[in-house]
Design an enzyme around this catalytic site. Structure first.
Site, PDB file in Angstrom:
ATOM      1  N   GLY A   1       3.403   0.104  -9.939  1.00  0.00           N
ATOM      2  CA  GLY A   1       2.172  -0.261 -10.628  1.00  0.00           C
ATOM      3  C   GLY A   1       1.027  -0.548  -9.667  1.00  0.00           C
TER       4      GLY A   1
ATOM      5  N   GLY B   1      -4.007   7.459  -5.206  1.00  0.00           N
ATOM      6  CA  GLY B   1      -2.832   8.031  -4.547  1.00  0.00           C
ATOM      7  C   GLY B   1      -1.709   8.261  -5.554  1.00  0.00           C
ATOM      8  CG  HIS B   2       0.264   4.952  -7.500  1.00  0.00           C
ATOM      9  ND1 HIS B   2      -0.519   3.863  -7.205  1.00  0.00           N
ATOM     10  CD2 HIS B   2       1.493   4.692  -7.000  1.00  0.00           C
ATOM     11  CE1 HIS B   2       0.210   2.959  -6.561  1.00  0.00           C
ATOM     12  NE2 HIS B   2       1.434   3.442  -6.414  1.00  0.00           N
TER      13      HIS B   2
ATOM     14  CE  LYS C   1       0.865   4.436   0.260  1.00  0.00           C
ATOM     15  NZ  LYS C   1       1.823   3.342   0.494  1.00  0.00           N
TER      16      LYS C   1
ATOM     17  CD  GLN D   1       9.561   4.710  -1.239  1.00  0.00           C
ATOM     18  OE1 GLN D   1       9.748   3.497  -1.332  1.00  0.00           O
ATOM     19  NE2 GLN D   1       8.583   5.317  -1.898  1.00  0.00           N
TER      20      GLN D   1
ATOM     21  CB  VAL E   1      -4.621  10.047  -1.808  1.00  0.00           C
ATOM     22  CG1 VAL E   1      -6.077  10.003  -2.265  1.00  0.00           C
ATOM     23  CG2 VAL E   1      -3.858  11.145  -2.539  1.00  0.00           C
TER      24      VAL E   1
ATOM     25  CG  LEU F   1      -6.310   5.840  -1.686  1.00  0.00           C
ATOM     26  CD1 LEU F   1      -6.552   6.368  -3.094  1.00  0.00           C
ATOM     27  CD2 LEU F   1      -7.472   4.958  -1.276  1.00  0.00           C
ATOM     28  CB  SER F   2      -1.683   0.972   0.330  1.00  0.00           C
ATOM     29  OG  SER F   2      -0.737  -0.066   0.140  1.00  0.00           O
ATOM     30  CB  SER F   3      -0.609  -1.444  -4.605  1.00  0.00           C
ATOM     31  OG  SER F   3      -0.318  -0.248  -5.290  1.00  0.00           O
TER      32      SER F   3
HETATM   33  O1  PAF Z   1       6.996   3.482  -3.433  1.00  0.00           O
HETATM   34  C1  PAF Z   1       7.172   2.617  -4.323  1.00  0.00           C
HETATM   35  O2  PAF Z   1       6.252   2.235  -5.047  1.00  0.00           O
HETATM   36  C2  PAF Z   1       8.556   2.033  -4.521  1.00  0.00           C
HETATM   37  O3  PAF Z   1       9.212   1.852  -3.314  1.00  0.00           O
HETATM   38  C3  PAF Z   1       9.418   2.831  -5.516  1.00  0.00           C
HETATM   39  C4  PAF Z   1       9.706   4.219  -5.006  1.00  0.00           C
HETATM   40  C5  PAF Z   1       8.708   2.906  -6.853  1.00  0.00           C
HETATM   41  C6  PAF Z   1      10.749   2.122  -5.725  1.00  0.00           C
HETATM   42  O4  PAF Z   1      10.576   0.839  -6.234  1.00  0.00           O
END
Ligand code: PAF
Length: 229
Positions: free
Chosen positions: A48, A53-54, A170, A174, A197, A205-207
Site C-alpha cells: 500500500g 512506481g506501484h 527497485k 527481493q 520509476v 519512488l518509494s513509500s
Molecule cells: O515490495 C513490497 O512491497 C513487499 O515486500 C511485498 C512484495 C508486497 C511483500 O510484502
C-alpha cells in the site's frame, strides 16, 4: 488469444472501481471465474501507500493479462522488531482510487488472520550461503526480512493463483529472492520485472520517501548519481 473459450467475462468492461475483497473464499471465487473463462490473471503484491512506481507495475500487469489483482497487505513478518511496521504509511481509500485509474480489477485487502491462519507455523526460508540471493545486502542488514517476504509472497501466490506477477527492479534483491523461490518451489507463474520509476532528480519512488526530512530529501538523489557514476 483465448480462442475457443467463454469470453463473456473478458469482454465485460473493466469496473470503474476495483472489486474490494478481504476473504479467501471470495477472492478464489472471483479469480476462479475469470480463469475458467480463459482469462489470464496478473498480480501485483504491495504494502500500500501506493505511488507511481506501484501504478506502473499495475499498468504493466494490465498490458500482459486480462485481469489485474493487487494486494495491499503490510506484512508483519518482514519487519524486524525495531523497524517501522506500526508507522508504515497506510491509506486504503486513496490506494483504491489510484488503483481504479490504473486498471486494477480486484483489490485484495486481507487481514493478518487471512494471510497467516491462527496457529500458523510454516515459513519459507532461504539458505544463508553465498549462492543464495538473500545473502548480503538487505539480507545482512535486516535479518529475517527475506524469510518474511518469501513466506508472504508464497502465501499470496497460493491465494491469488495468478498467471504472472509483476515486481519492481527497485527492490532488486527481493526480485532475485522471489525468482529463486518460484523456481525452487515450482510455482507455476511468470515473474515479470519492471524498471524503477524515479523522480525527475533521480530519486527512486518509494513509500518510505515520506519519512525523509527536507534536508534528507535534498540529499537523497545523490545515491542515484553515485550509482550512475
Ligand atoms: O515490495 C513490497 O512491497 C513487499 O515486500 C511485498 C512484495 C508486497 C511483500 O510484502
Amino acid at each position: 488469444m483465448n480462442r475457443g473459450v467463454d469470453t463473456s467475462e473478458r469482454i465485460a468492461p473493466r469496473p470503474v472501481e476495483p472489486i474490494v475483497v478481504s476473504q479467501e473464499s471470495e477472492l478464489r471465487s472471483r479469480v476462479g471465474r475469470w480463469k475458467r473463462a480463459g482469462q489470464r490473471v496478473g498480480f501485483v503484491p504491495t504494502m500500500g501507500a501506493l505511488h507511481d512506481g506501484h501504478l506502473a507495475l499495475v499498468r504493466r500487469a494490465g498490458e500482459l493479462a486480462d485481469r489485474v489483482v493487487v494486494s495491499v497487505f503490510v506484512n508483519p513478518t518482514q519487519f524486524g522488531p525495531d523497524e517501522d511496521f506500526e508507522r508504515y504509511p497506510r491509506q486504503p481509500e486513496k490506494d483504491a482510487d489510484l488503483l481504479a485509474a490504473a486498471g486494477c480489477d480486484l483489490l485484495f485487502l486481507p487481514s493478518v488472520e487471512v494471510v497467516y491462519p491462527p496457529g500458523n507455523v510454516t515459513y519459507v526460508d532461504l539458505e544463508e550461503g553465498e549462492d543464495s540471493p538473500s545473502h548480503g545486502l538487505e539480507g545482512a542488514s535486516r535479518p529475517g526480512h527475506f524469510r518474511g517476504v518469501a513466506t508472504v509472497v508464497a502465501g499470496l501466490f497460493n491465494l491469488v493463483d495468478p498467471d504472472l506477477a509483476v515486481f519492481g527492479e527497485k527492490d532488486a534483491q527481493q526480485l532475485a529472492v522471489v525468482r529463486r523461490m518460484v523456481r525452487d518451489l515450482h510455482f507455476d507463474l511468470d515473474i515479470v520485472a519492471h524498471e524503477t520509476v524515479r523522480e525527475e532528480d533521480g530519486l527512486a519512488l518509494s513509500s518510505r520517501n515520506a519519512y525523509l526530512s527536507t534536508e534528507e530529501r535534498r540529499a537523497a538523489p545523490g545515491i542515484y548519481r553515485a550509482l550512475r557514476s
